[in-house]
Design an enzyme around this catalytic site. Structure first.
Site, PDB file in Angstrom:
ATOM      1  N   ASP A   8       0.791  -1.031  -0.018  1.00  0.00           N
ATOM      2  CA  ASP A   8      -0.004  -0.068   0.089  1.00  0.00           C
ATOM      3  C   ASP A   8       0.781   1.259   0.134  1.00  0.00           C
ATOM      4  OD1 ASP A   8       0.971   0.683   2.468  1.00  0.00           O
ATOM      5  OD2 ASP A   8      -1.217   0.145   3.640  1.00  0.00           O
ATOM      6  N   CYS A  65       2.877  -2.975   3.990  1.00  0.00           N
ATOM      7  CA  CYS A  65       2.085  -1.915   4.442  1.00  0.00           C
ATOM      8  C   CYS A  65       2.839  -0.961   5.315  1.00  0.00           C
ATOM      9  CB  CYS A  65       0.707  -2.252   4.887  1.00  0.00           C
ATOM     10  SG  CYS A  65       0.746  -2.889   6.520  1.00  0.00           S
ATOM     11  N   GLY A  66       2.375  -0.165   5.985  1.00  0.00           N
ATOM     12  CA  GLY A  66       2.999   0.854   6.756  1.00  0.00           C
ATOM     13  C   GLY A  66       3.595   0.244   8.064  1.00  0.00           C
ATOM     14  N   THR A  67       2.931  -0.795   8.775  1.00  0.00           N
ATOM     15  CA  THR A  67       3.641  -1.601   9.902  1.00  0.00           C
ATOM     16  C   THR A  67       3.975  -3.187   9.435  1.00  0.00           C
ATOM     17  OG1 THR A  67       1.243  -2.297  10.276  1.00  0.00           O
ATOM     18  CG2 THR A  67       2.335  -0.212  11.466  1.00  0.00           C
ATOM     19  N   GLY A  70      -1.512  -4.650   9.254  1.00  0.00           N
ATOM     20  CA  GLY A  70      -2.679  -4.901   8.682  1.00  0.00           C
ATOM     21  C   GLY A  70      -2.683  -5.847   7.231  1.00  0.00           C
ATOM     22  N   HIS A 133       6.443 -29.888  12.590  1.00  0.00           N
ATOM     23  CA  HIS A 133       5.937 -28.662  11.910  1.00  0.00           C
ATOM     24  C   HIS A 133       4.964 -28.766  10.914  1.00  0.00           C
ATOM     25  CE1 HIS A 133       8.927 -26.927  14.585  1.00  0.00           C
ATOM     26  NE2 HIS A 133       9.859 -27.560  13.759  1.00  0.00           N
TER      27      HIS A 133
HETATM   28  C1  RB5 Z   1      -1.933   3.139   6.200  1.00  0.00           C
HETATM   29  O1  RB5 Z   1      -1.956   4.515   6.795  1.00  0.00           O
HETATM   30  C2  RB5 Z   1      -1.387   2.202   7.181  1.00  0.00           C
HETATM   31  O2  RB5 Z   1      -2.605   2.022   8.413  1.00  0.00           O
HETATM   32  C3  RB5 Z   1      -1.132   0.803   6.929  1.00  0.00           C
HETATM   33  O3  RB5 Z   1      -0.200   0.895   5.670  1.00  0.00           O
HETATM   34  C4  RB5 Z   1      -0.766  -0.354   7.704  1.00  0.00           C
HETATM   35  O4  RB5 Z   1       0.145   0.274   8.619  1.00  0.00           O
HETATM   36  C5  RB5 Z   1      -1.779  -0.863   8.488  1.00  0.00           C
HETATM   37  O5  RB5 Z   1      -1.806  -2.000   9.222  1.00  0.00           O
END
Ligand code: RB5
Length: 141
Positions: A8, A65-67, A70, A133
Site C-alpha cells: 500500500d 504496508c506501513g507496519t 494490517g 511442523h
Molecule cells: C496506512 O495508513 C496504514 O494504516 C497501513 O499501511 C498499515 O500500516 C496498516 O496496518
C-alpha cells in the site's frame, strides 16, 4: 525465484528497494503494489497478490504496508495463505523453517535493526523442516 509483491501507500520506498534488490539477484518479481503515496486499502492489495499467487508458478509472495500488520492480517484470512510478519533474522528464519510461510510481510514505516533485504535473504535461503511442523501447519487448515 518467482515472487509476487504488493504494497500500500505506506511502503512504496520499501517495495522499490526490495524489488530492486531481488531483480539484481536475478529473481523475477511481479509488482502488483502501488508506486505512489495515493491512499489504497491494504486488504485490497493483499487480495491482488494472493489472487496472482493462486494462479501458480510463484515461490512466495511479499506484502508490505506501513507496519506489515494490517496486510498480514488480511492475507491470513485467505485459505491456504500463511503470511509471516517478520521483523528480525530469527523470525525471518523461523517463518520458513517452522511455518513454511508462503508470504512474508514487513512494514515500510518500521525501523528495522537489520536491513529488510537481509531478512528477505534469510527467509529465501531457509528450508522448511517438516516433521512436527508439517503436522502443526496441517491444523491451520
Ligand atoms: C496506512 O495508513 C496504514 O494504516 C497501513 O499501511 C498499515 O500500516 C496498516 O496496518
Amino acid at each position: 525465484m518467482n515472487i509476487v509483491i504488493a504494497n500500500d501507500h505506506g511502503a512504496v520506498d520499501l517495495k522499490k528497494k526490495l524489488v530492486q534488490w531481488l531483480t539484481k539477484q536475478g529473481h523475477k518479481v511481479k509488482n502488483l503494489g502501488v508506486d505512489t503515496e495515493d491512499r489504497v486499502d491494504y486488504p485490497d492489495m493483499a487480495a491482488l497478490a494472493i489472487e496472482e499467487f493462486g494462479k501458480g508458478g510463484y515461490d512466495f509472495g511479499i506484502l508490505l504496508c506501513g507496519t506489515g500488520l494490517g496486510i498480514s492480517m488480511a492475507a491470513n484470512r485467505h485459505k491456504g495463505i500463511r503470511c509471516a510478519l517478520i521483523h528480525d533474522s530469527f523470525t525471518a528464519l523461523m517463518a520458513k523453517e517452522h511455518n513454511d510461510a508462503n508470504f512474508i510481510a514487513m512494514g515500510g514505516r518500521v525501523q528495522y535493526r537489520e536491513k529488510p533485504e537481509d531478512l528477505l535473504e534469510i527467509y529465501m535461503n531457509a528450508t522448511f523442516q517438516g516433521g512436527r511442523h508439517a503436522e502443526r501447519i496441517a491444523k491451520l487448515g
